[in-house]
Design a protein around this motif. Structure first.
Motif, short mmCIF file in Angstrom:
data_model
loop_
_atom_site.label_atom_id
_atom_site.label_comp_id
_atom_site.label_asym_id
_atom_site.label_seq_id
_atom_site.Cartn_x
_atom_site.Cartn_y
_atom_site.Cartn_z
N ILE A 104 1.27 -1.70 0.46
CA ILE A 104 -0.14 -0.15 -0.37
C ILE A 104 1.61 0.90 -0.15
CG2 ILE A 104 -1.90 1.03 1.23
CD1 ILE A 104 -2.85 -1.85 2.48
N ASP A 105 1.58 1.21 1.00
CA ASP A 105 2.88 1.97 0.52
C ASP A 105 3.71 2.89 -0.30
OD1 ASP A 105 2.39 2.69 3.34
OD2 ASP A 105 4.12 1.74 3.80
N ALA A 106 4.06 1.44 -0.72
CA ALA A 106 4.36 1.81 -2.46
C ALA A 106 3.05 2.30 -3.69
CB ALA A 106 4.52 0.71 -3.15
N SER A 107 2.00 1.99 -3.44
CA SER A 107 0.99 2.14 -4.35
C SER A 107 0.96 4.14 -4.06
CB SER A 107 -0.41 1.73 -3.59
OG SER A 107 -0.97 2.04 -2.77
N GLY A 108 1.12 4.62 -2.95
CA GLY A 108 0.73 6.83 -2.83
C GLY A 108 -0.36 6.30 -2.04
N ALA A 109 -1.30 5.19 -1.48
CA ALA A 109 -2.22 5.19 -0.80
C ALA A 109 -1.97 5.72 0.65
CB ALA A 109 -3.06 4.01 -0.52
N ALA A 110 -2.74 6.66 1.28
CA ALA A 110 -2.20 6.31 2.95
C ALA A 110 -3.25 5.64 3.28
CB ALA A 110 -2.72 7.68 3.27
N THR A 111 -2.82 4.83 4.70
CA THR A 111 -2.73 4.19 5.46
C THR A 111 -4.12 3.98 6.94
OG1 THR A 111 -1.10 3.52 6.51
CG2 THR A 111 -2.12 2.20 4.82
N GLY A 112 -4.83 3.85 7.78
CA GLY A 112 -5.31 4.28 8.53
C GLY A 112 -6.32 2.79 9.15
N ALA A 113 -6.59 2.93 10.11
CA ALA A 113 -7.57 2.47 11.41
C ALA A 113 -8.64 2.76 11.72
CB ALA A 113 -6.60 2.30 12.23
N LEU A 114 -9.57 2.14 12.31
CA LEU A 114 -10.71 2.46 12.37
C LEU A 114 -10.85 1.02 13.48
CD1 LEU A 114 -13.39 4.53 13.35
CD2 LEU A 114 -14.68 3.22 11.13
N SER A 115 -11.29 1.41 15.08
CA SER A 115 -11.22 0.07 15.76
C SER A 115 -12.46 0.53 17.01
CB SER A 115 -9.23 0.03 16.51
OG SER A 115 -10.01 -1.15 16.77
N ARG A 136 2.93 1.36 12.04
CA ARG A 136 2.94 2.06 11.08
C ARG A 136 1.20 3.16 10.34
NH1 ARG A 136 5.63 -2.18 7.15
NH2 ARG A 136 5.17 -0.52 5.85
N LEU A 137 -0.07 3.00 10.83
CA LEU A 137 -1.01 3.44 9.61
C LEU A 137 -0.92 4.75 10.56
CD1 LEU A 137 -3.55 0.72 10.86
CD2 LEU A 137 -2.22 0.86 8.94
N ARG A 138 -0.58 5.55 9.66
CA ARG A 138 -0.96 6.84 10.18
C ARG A 138 -1.90 7.30 10.46
NH1 ARG A 138 -0.39 12.16 5.36
NH2 ARG A 138 -0.41 13.85 6.69
N HIS A 139 -3.49 7.16 9.99
CA HIS A 139 -4.47 7.47 10.41
C HIS A 139 -5.45 6.79 11.45
CE1 HIS A 139 -4.32 11.48 7.90
NE2 HIS A 139 -3.95 10.40 6.66
N ARG A 140 -4.84 6.41 13.24
CA ARG A 140 -5.75 5.64 13.92
C ARG A 140 -6.29 6.06 14.50
NH1 ARG A 140 -0.03 5.55 14.01
NH2 ARG A 140 0.67 5.93 15.81
N HIS A 141 -7.73 5.54 14.52
CA HIS A 141 -9.08 6.69 15.53
C HIS A 141 -9.59 5.42 15.78
CE1 HIS A 141 -8.66 10.01 14.00
NE2 HIS A 141 -8.32 9.71 12.99
N ALA A 142 -10.04 5.10 17.18
CA ALA A 142 -10.95 4.52 18.05
C ALA A 142 -11.54 5.09 18.48
CB ALA A 142 -9.12 3.46 18.92
N SER A 143 -12.98 3.56 18.95
CA SER A 143 -13.59 4.31 19.09
C SER A 143 -14.10 4.95 20.69
CB SER A 143 -14.89 2.85 19.26
OG SER A 143 -14.07 1.82 20.82
N HIS A 144 -12.93 4.39 21.49
CA HIS A 144 -13.06 5.11 23.01
C HIS A 144 -12.61 6.76 22.75
CE1 HIS A 144 -8.99 3.81 22.88
NE2 HIS A 144 -9.06 5.12 24.06
#
Length: 222
Positions: A104-115, A136-144
């Motif tokens: 994914i990094d090589a593709s240029g897309a960003a990465t994130g988490a919604l947990s 490594r995930l740039r946009h990490r977001h958690a429910s709490h």
């Protein structure tokens, strides 16, 4: 050159990038506690699940969850044993996750988490050496922290508000059918992942299917 279809690839964590217990009974076993019928008791599971949801959306904190789950067990567990079970729930990263993120990094897309998670698990998941690829995930977001959990529509809306990505530009992977359906209703492109099988091959196949990555990537040992 045409614009890529997706700007960001977002992952659920447990059951997609991180192996977890699939039930309280399994967590009981993983924690090394002696067998007890409470691990399969429906009334206890209902009470614990209600507490877990409140914990996941930040209504109660860690001590309240451990104390409440112990009380719901009617003496089967102490709060310290609940804490031990809770720790055992989150296991290791799935093999091959590094290669998925490399592609994914090589593709240029960003990465994130919604947990859907909680303070105790998030303290381990968010940028620590225990889970190096989650870090490594740039946009990490958690429910709490968002104060809303999937499959509530607000979880997907909050993620886009916090990150600035358009819903139609998000590719999402989750192991919960209800979460996937809710993501699709929110305008995301979403796929279900089977947590009982190696997840990296599934993710790589779907990333190729959606044109995020173009070449085959053979997962190496992690």
């Amino acid at each position: 050159m045409p614009r890529p279809r997706f700007d960001i690839v977002v992952f659920d964590l447990g059951g997609v990038l991180v192996q977890t217990a699939q039930s309280w009974a399994q967590a009981h076993e993983l924690a090394g506690l002696p067998p007890h019928a409470i691990a399969n008791d429906p009334a206890f599971e209902r009470g614990r699940s209600q507490l877990a949801h409140a914990y996941q959306i930040g209504v109660i904190g860690t001590p309240e969850y451990f104390d409440g789950a112990a009380a719901a067990s009617r003496g089967a567990y102490t709060p310290a044993e609940v804490a031990r079970l809770h720790h055992a729930w989150s296991r290791s990263e799935y093999q091959g996750v590094a290669e998925v993120l490399d592609a994914i990094d090589a593709s240029g897309a960003a990465t994130g988490a919604l947990s859907n998670t909680n303070p105790a698990h998030w303290a381990r998941l968010d940028g620590t050496s225990e889970y190096p690829n989650v870090a490594r995930l740039r946009h990490r977001h958690a429910s709490h922290l968002l104060r809303v959990a999937k499959p509530d529509a607000g979880a997907y809306e909050r993620f886009c508000t916090e990150t600035g990505f358009e819903p139609t530009r998000v590719l999402f992977f989750d192991d919960g059918p209800a979460n996937v359906e809710a993501a699709r209703r929110a305008g995301w492109t979403a796929y279900l992942v089977d947590p009982h099988a190696p997840t990296a091959p599934q993710l790589l196949h779907l990333l190729r299917h959606e044109g995020v990555i173009q070449r085959r990537v053979a997962p190496r040992d992690s």
